[in-house]
Design a protein around this motif. Structure first.
Motif, PDB file in Angstrom:
ATOM      1  N   GLU A  43       0.888  -1.079   0.007  1.00 11.49           N
ATOM      2  CA  GLU A  43      -0.041  -0.011   0.061  1.00 11.49           C
ATOM      3  C   GLU A  43       0.781   1.381  -0.122  1.00 11.49           C
ATOM      4  OE1 GLU A  43      -2.986  -0.228   2.860  1.00 11.49           O
ATOM      5  OE2 GLU A  43      -3.469   2.020   2.748  1.00 11.49           O
ATOM      6  N   TRP A  47      -0.762   6.795   1.548  1.00 11.74           N
ATOM      7  CA  TRP A  47      -2.234   6.651   2.044  1.00 11.74           C
ATOM      8  C   TRP A  47      -2.143   6.250   3.544  1.00 11.74           C
ATOM      9  CZ3 TRP A  47      -4.585   2.923  -2.221  1.00 11.74           C
ATOM     10  CH2 TRP A  47      -4.922   3.340  -3.469  1.00 11.74           C
ATOM     11  N   THR A  63      -6.838   7.948   1.106  1.00 14.99           N
ATOM     12  CA  THR A  63      -6.842   6.454   0.635  1.00 14.99           C
ATOM     13  C   THR A  63      -7.766   6.343  -0.747  1.00 14.99           C
ATOM     14  OG1 THR A  63      -6.582   5.466   2.781  1.00 14.99           O
ATOM     15  CG2 THR A  63      -7.308   3.976   0.966  1.00 14.99           C
ATOM     16  N   GLY A  64      -7.160   5.889  -1.648  1.00 11.24           N
ATOM     17  CA  GLY A  64      -7.830   5.742  -3.023  1.00 11.24           C
ATOM     18  C   GLY A  64      -7.644   6.840  -4.069  1.00 11.24           C
ATOM     19  N   ASP A 118     -13.418  12.416 -10.205  1.00 10.10           N
ATOM     20  CA  ASP A 118     -13.452  11.480  -8.951  1.00 10.10           C
ATOM     21  C   ASP A 118     -13.957  12.280  -7.849  1.00 10.10           C
ATOM     22  OD1 ASP A 118     -12.344   8.411  -8.042  1.00 10.10           O
ATOM     23  OD2 ASP A 118     -12.205  10.053  -6.523  1.00 10.10           O
ATOM     24  N   VAL A 120     -14.171  11.266  -4.629  1.00 10.32           N
ATOM     25  CA  VAL A 120     -13.001  11.155  -3.458  1.00 10.32           C
ATOM     26  C   VAL A 120     -11.763  12.029  -3.806  1.00 10.32           C
ATOM     27  CG1 VAL A 120     -11.783   9.425  -2.043  1.00 10.32           C
ATOM     28  CG2 VAL A 120     -13.880   8.809  -3.017  1.00 10.32           C
ATOM     29  N   PHE A 174      -3.011  -0.955  -6.233  1.00  5.69           N
ATOM     30  CA  PHE A 174      -3.530  -0.109  -5.450  1.00  5.69           C
ATOM     31  C   PHE A 174      -4.116   1.201  -6.006  1.00  5.69           C
ATOM     32  CE2 PHE A 174      -1.230  -2.700  -2.442  1.00  5.69           C
ATOM     33  CZ  PHE A 174      -2.013  -3.016  -1.288  1.00  5.69           C
ATOM     34  N   GLU A 175      -3.608   1.661  -7.002  1.00  9.82           N
ATOM     35  CA  GLU A 175      -3.782   3.063  -7.407  1.00  9.82           C
ATOM     36  C   GLU A 175      -4.985   2.921  -8.259  1.00  9.82           C
ATOM     37  OE1 GLU A 175      -1.074   6.524  -7.089  1.00  9.82           O
ATOM     38  OE2 GLU A 175       0.524   4.955  -7.065  1.00  9.82           O
ATOM     39  N   PRO A 176      -5.855   3.977  -8.270  1.00  9.03           N
ATOM     40  CA  PRO A 176      -7.223   3.860  -9.197  1.00  9.03           C
ATOM     41  C   PRO A 176      -6.739   3.999 -10.678  1.00  9.03           C
ATOM     42  CG  PRO A 176      -6.793   6.169  -7.962  1.00  9.03           C
ATOM     43  CD  PRO A 176      -5.753   5.233  -7.476  1.00  9.03           C
TER      44      PRO A 176
END
Ligand SMILES: C[S@@+](CC[C@H](N)C(=O)[O-])C[C@H]1O[C@@H](n2cnc3c(N)ncnc32)[C@H](O)[C@@H]1O
Length: 252
Positions: A43, A47, A63-64, A118, A120, A174-176
């Motif tokens: 991770e 994050w 996170t995200g 996005d 978030v 992990f990364e979008p």
């Protein structure tokens, strides 16, 4: 002990990361172990600690949300340097707002707007004090800005879909994906942003786009057809090609 475990997990800077993890976790041993396990799983550090450094500023990363990269710092600093004190700037695909934040910090009187699709990421940018409009590229920017923008920046997705598999495992895991995937040739979004930029820029206004080194020639050719003149190819601190800086010709 923490650094040793990070070394075994394949971290490149185990001592630095161990110090940052322990600082973020405080004296709580269970929290330290929890943070360490997350990092061992790959991770992103940002994050886990909630922050990263960009152009010498500490910026929040939820996170995200895509973690801003050091190779984008040159673009951000250059964009800030050409933004007039009372100017206007749009940062397309602002993510956590890192590039917009650099421009706003160095030009506090300017109007800087980040755009992000996005929610978030948009909320994260807001937590970094960046003004954000949510939507697709220029769609949420007020039309009253047409022809009056001094600087447009874009660190948009530009990895061709078929090359995503070559990214480091942790990035992919992990990364979008919507932060990375640039479609068939990688330039779907970048191309759209370039096509629309002349409508928004004032004559002599600046466009700074991050792209892969092997994409710069194609983007340069596109910019020429749109009346945008190349100022310089942008390189990172390792001298790798990372983007283009162009200006809208005054006759456009
Ligand atoms: C490579 S990340 C860069 C983020 C930030 N500029 C930085 O340097 O850290 C690309 C960002 O563009 C956003 N994005 C992707 N497609 C978009 C679109 N059509 N309109 C607006 N933002 C978009 C993604 O959600 C992601 O946050």
């Amino acid at each position: 002990m923490v650094a040793e475990r990070l070394t075994l997990a394949g971290c490149v800077f185990p001592d630095v990361e161990a110090e940052a993890l322990l600082l973020a976790a405080g004296d709580d041993h269970r929290r330290q172990e929890y943070f360490l396990r997350r990092r061992e799983s790959g991770e992103p550090m940002a994050w886990i600690t909630g922050f990263t450094s960009f152009c010498g500023c500490s910026v929040k990363v939820a996170t995200g949300v895509y973690v801003p990269r050091p190779h984008s710092e040159n673009l951000a600093m250059r964009a800030a340097s050409v933004l007039p004190q009372h100017g206007r700037a749009i940062d397309l695909g602002t993510g956590n707002g890192a590039v917009a934040l650099v421009m706003q910090s160095l030009r506090p009187e300017a109007k800087v707007m980040g755009v992000e699709c996005d929610h978030v990421a948009a909320e994260c940018a807001r937590s970094n004090q960046v003004t954000v409009a949510e939507g697709d590229l220029f769609a949420p920017v007020p039309r009253s800005w047409w022809g009056g923008v001094d600087v447009i920046t874009g660190v948009l997705p530009y990895v061709p879909t078929r090359e995503l598999a070559y990214l480091p495992h942790d990035v992919l895991a992990f990364e979008p994906r919507r932060a990375l995937d640039g479609g068939d040739d990688g330039l779907g979004l970048v191309g759209r942003a370039c096509q629309e930029a002349p409508r928004w820029l004032r004559p002599g206004g600046h466009l700074l786009m991050e792209v892969g080194g092997d994409q710069a020639n194609r983007v340069h050719a596109l910019l020429q057809t749109l009346g945008l003149d190349l100022v310089e190819l942008l390189r990172d601190e390792d001298h790798d090609l990372r983007g283009l800086h162009a200006v809208l010709g005054t006759s456009s």
